[in-house]
Design a protein around this motif. Structure first.
Motif, PDB file in Angstrom:
ATOM      1  N   THR A  78       0.525  -1.073  -0.328  1.00  0.00           N
ATOM      2  CA  THR A  78       0.450  -0.254   0.194  1.00  0.00           C
ATOM      3  C   THR A  78       1.203   1.539   0.142  1.00  0.00           C
ATOM      4  O   THR A  78       1.246   1.735   0.908  1.00  0.00           O
ATOM      5  CB  THR A  78      -1.080   0.500   1.649  1.00  0.00           C
ATOM      6  OG1 THR A  78      -1.796  -1.835   1.390  1.00  0.00           O
ATOM      7  CG2 THR A  78      -1.963   1.062   0.783  1.00  0.00           C
ATOM      8  N   ASN A  79       1.166   1.707  -1.085  1.00  0.00           N
ATOM      9  CA  ASN A  79       2.215   3.208  -0.938  1.00  0.00           C
ATOM     10  C   ASN A  79       2.837   2.522  -0.876  1.00  0.00           C
ATOM     11  O   ASN A  79       3.696   3.567  -0.263  1.00  0.00           O
ATOM     12  CB  ASN A  79       1.021   3.968  -0.259  1.00  0.00           C
ATOM     13  CG  ASN A  79       1.536   5.672  -0.591  1.00  0.00           C
ATOM     14  OD1 ASN A  79       1.903   5.943  -1.761  1.00  0.00           O
ATOM     15  ND2 ASN A  79       1.661   6.084   0.289  1.00  0.00           N
ATOM     16  N   SER A 101      -1.242  -1.735  -4.150  1.00  0.00           N
ATOM     17  CA  SER A 101      -1.766  -0.401  -4.193  1.00  0.00           C
ATOM     18  C   SER A 101      -1.032   0.637  -4.274  1.00  0.00           C
ATOM     19  O   SER A 101       0.002   1.192  -3.889  1.00  0.00           O
ATOM     20  CB  SER A 101      -3.189  -0.592  -3.515  1.00  0.00           C
ATOM     21  OG  SER A 101      -3.757  -1.141  -3.379  1.00  0.00           O
ATOM     22  N   ASP A 102      -1.245   1.648  -5.732  1.00  0.00           N
ATOM     23  CA  ASP A 102      -0.567   3.133  -5.559  1.00  0.00           C
ATOM     24  C   ASP A 102       1.545   2.880  -5.105  1.00  0.00           C
ATOM     25  O   ASP A 102       1.658   3.569  -4.759  1.00  0.00           O
ATOM     26  CB  ASP A 102      -1.094   3.556  -4.675  1.00  0.00           C
ATOM     27  CG  ASP A 102      -1.930   4.358  -4.832  1.00  0.00           C
ATOM     28  OD1 ASP A 102      -2.577   4.456  -5.871  1.00  0.00           O
ATOM     29  OD2 ASP A 102      -3.352   4.817  -4.136  1.00  0.00           O
ATOM     30  N   VAL A 126      -4.188  -1.676  -8.147  1.00  0.00           N
ATOM     31  CA  VAL A 126      -5.350  -0.642  -7.873  1.00  0.00           C
ATOM     32  C   VAL A 126      -4.125   0.604  -7.735  1.00  0.00           C
ATOM     33  O   VAL A 126      -3.639   0.309  -7.365  1.00  0.00           O
ATOM     34  CB  VAL A 126      -6.335  -1.186  -6.733  1.00  0.00           C
ATOM     35  CG1 VAL A 126      -6.929   0.612  -6.110  1.00  0.00           C
ATOM     36  CG2 VAL A 126      -6.956  -2.642  -6.647  1.00  0.00           C
ATOM     37  N   ASN A 127      -5.034   1.274  -8.911  1.00  0.00           N
ATOM     38  CA  ASN A 127      -3.843   2.756  -8.844  1.00  0.00           C
ATOM     39  C   ASN A 127      -5.409   3.867  -8.668  1.00  0.00           C
ATOM     40  O   ASN A 127      -5.925   3.955  -8.881  1.00  0.00           O
ATOM     41  CB  ASN A 127      -3.390   2.922 -10.372  1.00  0.00           C
ATOM     42  CG  ASN A 127      -2.311   3.381 -10.322  1.00  0.00           C
ATOM     43  OD1 ASN A 127      -1.184   2.855  -9.618  1.00  0.00           O
ATOM     44  ND2 ASN A 127      -2.395   4.727 -10.710  1.00  0.00           N
ATOM     45  N   GLY A 128      -4.721   4.954  -7.452  1.00  0.00           N
ATOM     46  CA  GLY A 128      -5.481   5.969  -6.953  1.00  0.00           C
ATOM     47  C   GLY A 128      -5.351   7.546  -7.804  1.00  0.00           C
ATOM     48  O   GLY A 128      -6.138   7.612  -7.486  1.00  0.00           O
ATOM     49  N   GLY A 129      -5.062   7.166  -9.201  1.00  0.00           N
ATOM     50  CA  GLY A 129      -4.057   9.022  -9.633  1.00  0.00           C
ATOM     51  C   GLY A 129      -3.266   8.588  -9.806  1.00  0.00           C
ATOM     52  O   GLY A 129      -2.737   9.402 -10.941  1.00  0.00           O
ATOM     53  N   ASP A 152      -7.562   1.558 -12.660  1.00  0.00           N
ATOM     54  CA  ASP A 152      -7.371   2.407 -11.932  1.00  0.00           C
ATOM     55  C   ASP A 152      -8.483   3.460 -11.547  1.00  0.00           C
ATOM     56  O   ASP A 152      -9.373   3.990 -11.960  1.00  0.00           O
ATOM     57  CB  ASP A 152      -6.012   3.384 -13.542  1.00  0.00           C
ATOM     58  CG  ASP A 152      -6.697   3.252 -14.478  1.00  0.00           C
ATOM     59  OD1 ASP A 152      -8.044   4.003 -14.524  1.00  0.00           O
ATOM     60  OD2 ASP A 152      -6.231   3.227 -16.109  1.00  0.00           O
ATOM     61  N   SER A 153      -7.854   5.479 -11.281  1.00  0.00           N
ATOM     62  CA  SER A 153      -8.924   6.009 -12.008  1.00  0.00           C
ATOM     63  C   SER A 153      -9.529   6.771 -12.555  1.00  0.00           C
ATOM     64  O   SER A 153     -10.317   7.388 -13.015  1.00  0.00           O
ATOM     65  CB  SER A 153      -8.082   6.758 -10.273  1.00  0.00           C
ATOM     66  OG  SER A 153      -7.167   7.374 -11.186  1.00  0.00           O
ATOM     67  N   GLU A 158      -1.736   7.278 -15.609  1.00  0.00           N
ATOM     68  CA  GLU A 158      -1.415   7.115 -14.660  1.00  0.00           C
ATOM     69  C   GLU A 158      -0.994   5.771 -13.845  1.00  0.00           C
ATOM     70  O   GLU A 158      -0.380   5.903 -13.192  1.00  0.00           O
ATOM     71  CB  GLU A 158      -3.205   7.534 -13.770  1.00  0.00           C
ATOM     72  CG  GLU A 158      -3.673   5.993 -13.402  1.00  0.00           C
ATOM     73  CD  GLU A 158      -5.074   6.200 -12.813  1.00  0.00           C
ATOM     74  OE1 GLU A 158      -4.579   5.665 -11.646  1.00  0.00           O
ATOM     75  OE2 GLU A 158      -5.701   7.336 -12.851  1.00  0.00           O
TER      76      GLU A 158
END
Length: 205
Positions: A78-79, A101-102, A126-129, A152-153, A158
């Motif tokens: 996560t990040n 994620s990210d 999962v990509n948040g932006g 993605d978002s 991205e």
């Protein structure tokens, strides 16, 4: 072996290698650290993730580990900055084999689900932006849901993917061996998809 706390908590630049590790909420956990190496370990029996990394920076290497029987994901990112997963196996996960994620992730030559059920996706991205690059190549993946799933978002450019030489199998009806879902025009770019195999069956495709 303690199911109520993390078994190993990482510090900056730590190396964890050549160990047999069993149990813990997360068997190996790192949050807010800069750099680490996790090599050649046997990791089993986490109530949540085998390896969980959150808000990390620098380069983190996860090499030739044997991960099994996790309550949720085999590896949860996560990040997590830049993470490289090289070789090893992940089996018997209650969630995804790898859930990222990210994170800028490279996962190569990993065998996921070959000897134990992956309940979710083999690898889920999962990509948040914000912009991230993910290279998933030469992996062998069998999972109940998708072999590889990305979402993605919707921001243009991205998520940039390399998907070379993977062998993918999805076991559940309605799931896809490879699922790439963009939320907007050109939001996910597949830079390379060279070679690979999809193993079909009564419920897979």
């Amino acid at each position: 072996n303690n199911g109520s706390m993390n078994l190993v908590t990482l510090g900056n630049g730590d190396t964890v290698q050549n160990l047999i590790l069993s149990g813990g909420t997360n068997t190996i956990f790192g949050s807010g650290i800069a750099g680490a190496n996790i090599n050649n370990n046997t990791i089993t029996g986490a109530s949540l993730a085998g390896i969980s990394l959150t808000n990390t920076t620098g380069a983190i290497g996860i090499t030739q580990n044997t991960i099994s029987n996790t309550g949720t994901d085999g590896i949860l990112l996560t990040n997590a900055g830049a993470v490289s997963v090289n070789g090893g196996t992940i089996n018997g996960a209650g969630g995804d084999g790898i859930h990222s994620s990210d994170t800028n992730l490279t996962a190569t030559n990993v065998n996921i689900g070959g000897a134990g059920t992956i309940t979710g996706d083999g690898i889920e991205i999962v990509n948040g932006g914000s912009a991230h690059t993910v290279n998933l190549s030469n992996n062998t993946i069998k999972a109940n849901a998708s072999g590889i799933s990305t979402v993605d978002s919707g921001n243009a450019g991205e998520l940039v993917l390399t998907l070379d030489g993977n062998t993918l199998q999805s076991l559940n009806a309605g799931s896809k061996a490879l699922r790439v879902l963009g939320g907007g025009p050109n939001s996910t770019i597949v830079a390379s998809m060279n070679g690979g195999t999809v193993i079909g069956g009564a419920n897979s495709g």
